[in-house]
Design a protein around this motif. Structure first.
Motif, PDB file in Angstrom:
ATOM      1  N   GLY A 271      18.413   6.816   1.060  1.00 44.08           N
ATOM      2  CA  GLY A 271      16.989   6.786   1.379  1.00 44.08           C
ATOM      3  C   GLY A 271      16.322   5.446   1.136  1.00 44.08           C
ATOM      4  N   THR A 272      17.066   4.364   1.190  1.00 48.57           N
ATOM      5  CA  THR A 272      16.522   3.039   0.908  1.00 48.57           C
ATOM      6  C   THR A 272      16.804   2.107   2.078  1.00 48.57           C
ATOM      7  OG1 THR A 272      16.979   3.354  -1.444  1.00 48.57           O
ATOM      8  CG2 THR A 272      16.569   1.112  -0.721  1.00 48.57           C
ATOM      9  N   SER A 273      15.782   1.402   2.509  1.00 43.44           N
ATOM     10  CA  SER A 273      15.968   0.373   3.534  1.00 43.44           C
ATOM     11  C   SER A 273      16.429  -0.904   2.860  1.00 43.44           C
ATOM     12  CB  SER A 273      14.656   0.106   4.273  1.00 43.44           C
ATOM     13  OG  SER A 273      14.263   1.248   4.994  1.00 43.44           O
ATOM     14  N   MET A 274      17.376  -1.583   3.498  1.00 42.99           N
ATOM     15  CA  MET A 274      17.944  -2.793   2.907  1.00 42.99           C
ATOM     16  C   MET A 274      17.986  -3.900   3.950  1.00 42.99           C
ATOM     17  SD  MET A 274      21.195  -0.989   1.041  1.00 42.99           S
ATOM     18  CE  MET A 274      21.442   0.109   2.443  1.00 42.99           C
ATOM     19  N   THR A 275      17.902  -5.131   3.471  1.00 41.24           N
ATOM     20  CA  THR A 275      18.085  -6.278   4.347  1.00 41.24           C
ATOM     21  C   THR A 275      19.579  -6.517   4.520  1.00 41.24           C
ATOM     22  OG1 THR A 275      18.136  -7.841   2.515  1.00 41.24           O
ATOM     23  CG2 THR A 275      15.957  -7.357   3.485  1.00 41.24           C
ATOM     24  N   GLU A 276      19.926  -7.328   5.508  1.00 39.23           N
ATOM     25  CA  GLU A 276      21.334  -7.673   5.709  1.00 39.23           C
ATOM     26  C   GLU A 276      21.895  -8.377   4.475  1.00 39.23           C
ATOM     27  OE1 GLU A 276      23.679 -10.687   8.590  1.00 39.23           O
ATOM     28  OE2 GLU A 276      22.577  -9.098   9.632  1.00 39.23           O
ATOM     29  N   ALA A 277      21.090  -9.210   3.850  1.00 39.02           N
ATOM     30  CA  ALA A 277      21.538  -9.918   2.647  1.00 39.02           C
ATOM     31  C   ALA A 277      21.864  -8.937   1.516  1.00 39.02           C
ATOM     32  CB  ALA A 277      20.464 -10.907   2.197  1.00 39.02           C
ATOM     33  N   LYS A 278      21.045  -7.906   1.362  1.00 39.22           N
ATOM     34  CA  LYS A 278      21.288  -6.897   0.322  1.00 39.22           C
ATOM     35  C   LYS A 278      22.568  -6.116   0.621  1.00 39.22           C
ATOM     36  CE  LYS A 278      20.313  -4.053  -3.077  1.00 39.22           C
ATOM     37  NZ  LYS A 278      20.556  -4.419  -4.466  1.00 39.22           N
ATOM     38  N   VAL A 279      22.780  -5.732   1.883  1.00 36.23           N
ATOM     39  CA  VAL A 279      24.003  -5.023   2.282  1.00 36.23           C
ATOM     40  C   VAL A 279      25.216  -5.899   1.994  1.00 36.23           C
ATOM     41  CG1 VAL A 279      25.289  -4.077   4.241  1.00 36.23           C
ATOM     42  CG2 VAL A 279      22.857  -3.581   4.003  1.00 36.23           C
ATOM     43  N   ASN A 280      25.129  -7.182   2.370  1.00 39.92           N
ATOM     44  CA  ASN A 280      26.235  -8.106   2.121  1.00 39.92           C
ATOM     45  C   ASN A 280      26.513  -8.256   0.628  1.00 39.92           C
ATOM     46  OD1 ASN A 280      26.638  -8.543   4.832  1.00 39.92           O
ATOM     47  ND2 ASN A 280      25.539 -10.487   4.882  1.00 39.92           N
ATOM     48  N   ALA A 281      25.463  -8.318  -0.180  1.00 40.73           N
ATOM     49  CA  ALA A 281      25.643  -8.456  -1.633  1.00 40.73           C
ATOM     50  C   ALA A 281      26.362  -7.235  -2.209  1.00 40.73           C
ATOM     51  CB  ALA A 281      24.287  -8.646  -2.310  1.00 40.73           C
ATOM     52  N   ILE A 282      25.975  -6.050  -1.754  1.00 40.62           N
ATOM     53  CA  ILE A 282      26.635  -4.828  -2.227  1.00 40.62           C
ATOM     54  C   ILE A 282      28.103  -4.839  -1.819  1.00 40.62           C
ATOM     55  CG2 ILE A 282      26.749  -2.317  -1.935  1.00 40.62           C
ATOM     56  CD1 ILE A 282      23.639  -2.377  -1.708  1.00 40.62           C
TER      57      ILE A 282
END
Length: 194
Positions: free
Chosen positions: A111-122
């Motif tokens: 249920g959380t929107s993420m930026t591409e940078a956040k997805v890449n960091a994860i």
């Protein structure tokens, strides 16, 4: 009128197959053919696949669930993760890739929107081969993540994981807990100030 499912458990397939063969009489197929037919009726490819799944289940220490899981696939997928639950290498087989991505899917917040940078960091924190773009794109094509057309917003797609994915995720969660406990007990040293 709906049918009520009637569960059945067979403790020895060979014994069951022989009893069925006696009932069928002269029309009965050979013993091995009948055992393969029974294995396919239970949802396996054949008798050999059923034996491999059971052997993998025994090695993993798991009991059978109502929906038979392919423990062999789970076992193969686990070999691509290290002892801390990080993906070491990109699997070559599509079924293993998809299951491994389900393991990565579980670390994304729901249920959380993420930026591409956040997805890449994860993703970078959860794998060793430094290719978050491939993982991200494949997760989108497998229906695990969604993104806006312009790539500005990503989100985890909420869905019930498969039986195999649930087993894999529970194994990886245990590994990740050990990793987190290790980080807490051995924090990185702070540089000394001059």
């Amino acid at each position: 009128m709906t049918r009520t499912p009637l569960p059945m458990q067979v403790h020895d397939l060979s014994h069951f197959s022989r009893a069925l063969s006696r009932q069928l009489g002269e029309t009965s197929p050979p013993h091995l053919t009948l055992m393969n037919m029974l294995s396919r009726a239970a949802g396996f490819q054949n008798l050999q696949h059923q034996r491999a799944v059971q052997a993998a289940a025994d090695r993993l220490g798991r009991t059978k669930s109502h929906i038979p899981a392919d423990h062999r696939l789970i076992e193969r997928t686990l070999t691509h993760f290290d002892e801390e639950g990080r993906l070491q290498r990109w699997p070559s087989k599509r079924a293993v890739q998809t299951l491994a991505l389900s393991g990565l899917w579980s670390v994304f917040p729901s249920g959380t929107s993420m930026t591409e940078a956040k997805v890449n960091a994860i993703l970078l924190a959860e794998h060793h081969f430094k290719d978050p773009a491939t993982l991200r794109r494949t997760m989108i094509s497998c229906g695990l993540l969604t993104r806006q057309r312009d790539g500005s917003c990503y989100a985890r797609i909420e869905k019930e994981p498969s039986t195999e994915a649930k087993t894999l995720i529970s194994r990886l969660v245990a590994c990740r807990r050990l990793r987190a406990a290790d980080v807490l007990s051995n924090p990185p040293s702070q540089p000394k100030r001059a």
